[in-house]
Design an enzyme around this catalytic site. Structure first.
Site, PDB file in Angstrom:
ATOM      1  N   TYR A 103       0.640  -1.199   0.024  1.00 18.28           N
ATOM      2  CA  TYR A 103       0.062   0.127   0.083  1.00 18.28           C
ATOM      3  C   TYR A 103       0.908   1.186  -0.064  1.00 18.28           C
ATOM      4  O   TYR A 103       0.435   2.510  -0.076  1.00 18.28           O
ATOM      5  CB  TYR A 103      -1.077   0.006   1.268  1.00 18.28           C
ATOM      6  N   HIS A 129       1.021 -11.742   2.262  1.00 20.24           N
ATOM      7  CA  HIS A 129      -0.023 -11.123   1.455  1.00 20.24           C
ATOM      8  C   HIS A 129      -0.814 -11.910   0.449  1.00 20.24           C
ATOM      9  O   HIS A 129      -1.940 -11.988   0.235  1.00 20.24           O
ATOM     10  CB  HIS A 129       0.382  -9.897   0.839  1.00 20.24           C
TER      11      HIS A 129
END
Ligand SMILES: NC(=O)c1ccc[n+]([C@@H]2O[C@H](COP(=O)([O-])OP(=O)(O)OC[C@H]3O[C@@H](n4cnc5c(N)ncnc54)[C@H](OP(=O)(O)O)[C@@H]3O)[C@@H](O)[C@H]2O)c1
Length: 282
Positions: A48, A106
């Site tokens: 992010y 992730h």
């Protein structure tokens, strides 16, 4: 606030604030606003590109670090033991903290076993209070949990009223893994907010559709991190513990499950798409 106790006795807030899709320029501001509303769990990730901003908000918010629960995730370009080990140090640095409360892998691609060994090592060293996975399907997390030394504590997967992960949650429970949602509001898709069943239940409680959709997940023991950069919605999403859905209402919402994910991590098209991010610098 309700807390979920992970198998290693770490207590995690069940409701937090998601930071995906927020312009990094304003993440510090919105995380600070979330702290003011009462959120204490913040969900970030290396990919992010906002760990520094989250770190700044944590440093300047005036809340004791022990009251805050930070979740981050290692991106696939940092998989393999050595790279993952170095990237955990970078995340700690960017977040300006001595420990991360929960660090996840992730995605279930590339050398995730090597990356998981780095998670285990950092966990043993006290740099991570809990470790886990994201986007792992039951066949993948059952396999991994059987072949590692430290069990994953959490698996963050797409979970909302249209994709309820009921079967997957059953397998997670069997593996002592808590389910955490991505996209608890189906990423804001309008068909959620105008769904007649949710609207009817919301009216009966004098609540909004979003509150009903989030409350439903929490009553199913799902950890949620809805994202919003609208101040009223931030308060709205946080105010879901002062009403309760009846078993009959829960059953009506179960019927909304399509069993389909938007991003099926096992789809060849999706795998190919993510292979294009293996060289990302994060
Ligand atoms: N591990 C993973 O692979 C993964 C993947 C996706 C997401 N996540 C995590 O999960 C978090 C949440 O998922 P998400 O950001 O995809 O989507 P989400 O939380 O399901 O939905 C966010 C969208 O819903 C809108 N919204 C929020 N509250 C609302 C309300 N009360 N009423 C009406 N609309 C509302 C937001 O608009 P406004 O912001 O304009 O208010 C935004 O468009 C992420 O931020 C991230 O931390 C993880």
């Amino acid at each position: 606030m309700k807390y979920i106790t992970l198998y290693n006795n770490v207590k995690m807030p069940q409701l937090g604030f998601g930071t995906y899709h927020i312009d990094p320029m304003v993440v510090e501001y919105w995380v600070t606003e979330a702290f003011k509303v009462g959120y204490r769990l913040i969900d970030t990730a290396q990919s992010y590109y906002n760990e520094e901003c989250v770190g700044e908000a944590v440093k300047n918010c005036g809340i004791d670090r022990s009251e805050i629960f930070l979740v981050s995730k290692i991106w696939i370009s940092n998989y393999g033991y050595e790279r993952a080990k170095a990237s955990i140090e970078k995340s700690l640095e960017r977040l300006q903290t001595d420990y991360i409360d929960l660090m996840l892998l992730h995605l279930p691609y590339c050398d995730y076993y090597g990356a998981y060994r780095a998670l285990e090592e950092a966990y043993r060293a006290g740099k991570l209070r809990a470790i886990g996975l994201s986007n792992f399907t039951p066949n993948q997390f059952i396999d991994l949990a059987a072949n590692v030394n430290i069990n994953p504590a959490v698996n963050q997967v797409e979970t909302h009223v249209f994709c309820q992960q009921i079967e997957a949650q059953k397998y997670m429970r069997e593996c002592d893994i808590q389910i955490m949602s991505t996209g608890a509001l189906a990423d804001g898709r309008e068909d959620l907010f105008t769904n007649p069943i949710l609207e009817g239940i919301a009216q009966a409680h004098g609540r909004t559709v979003a509150q009903v959709a989030l409350r439903y997940l929490t009553q199913r023991n799902v950890i949620i991190v809805p994202k919003t950069i609208t101040p009223e919605r931030m308060v709205e999403n946080f105010s879901i513990y002062d009403f309760e859905l009846t078993p009959e209402e829960m059953d009506r919402i179960v019927a909304l499950d399509t069993g389909k994910t938007r991003y099926d991590p096992t789809s060849p098209r999706i795998v190919k798409m993510f292979m294009g991010t293996r060289e990302w610098y994060v």
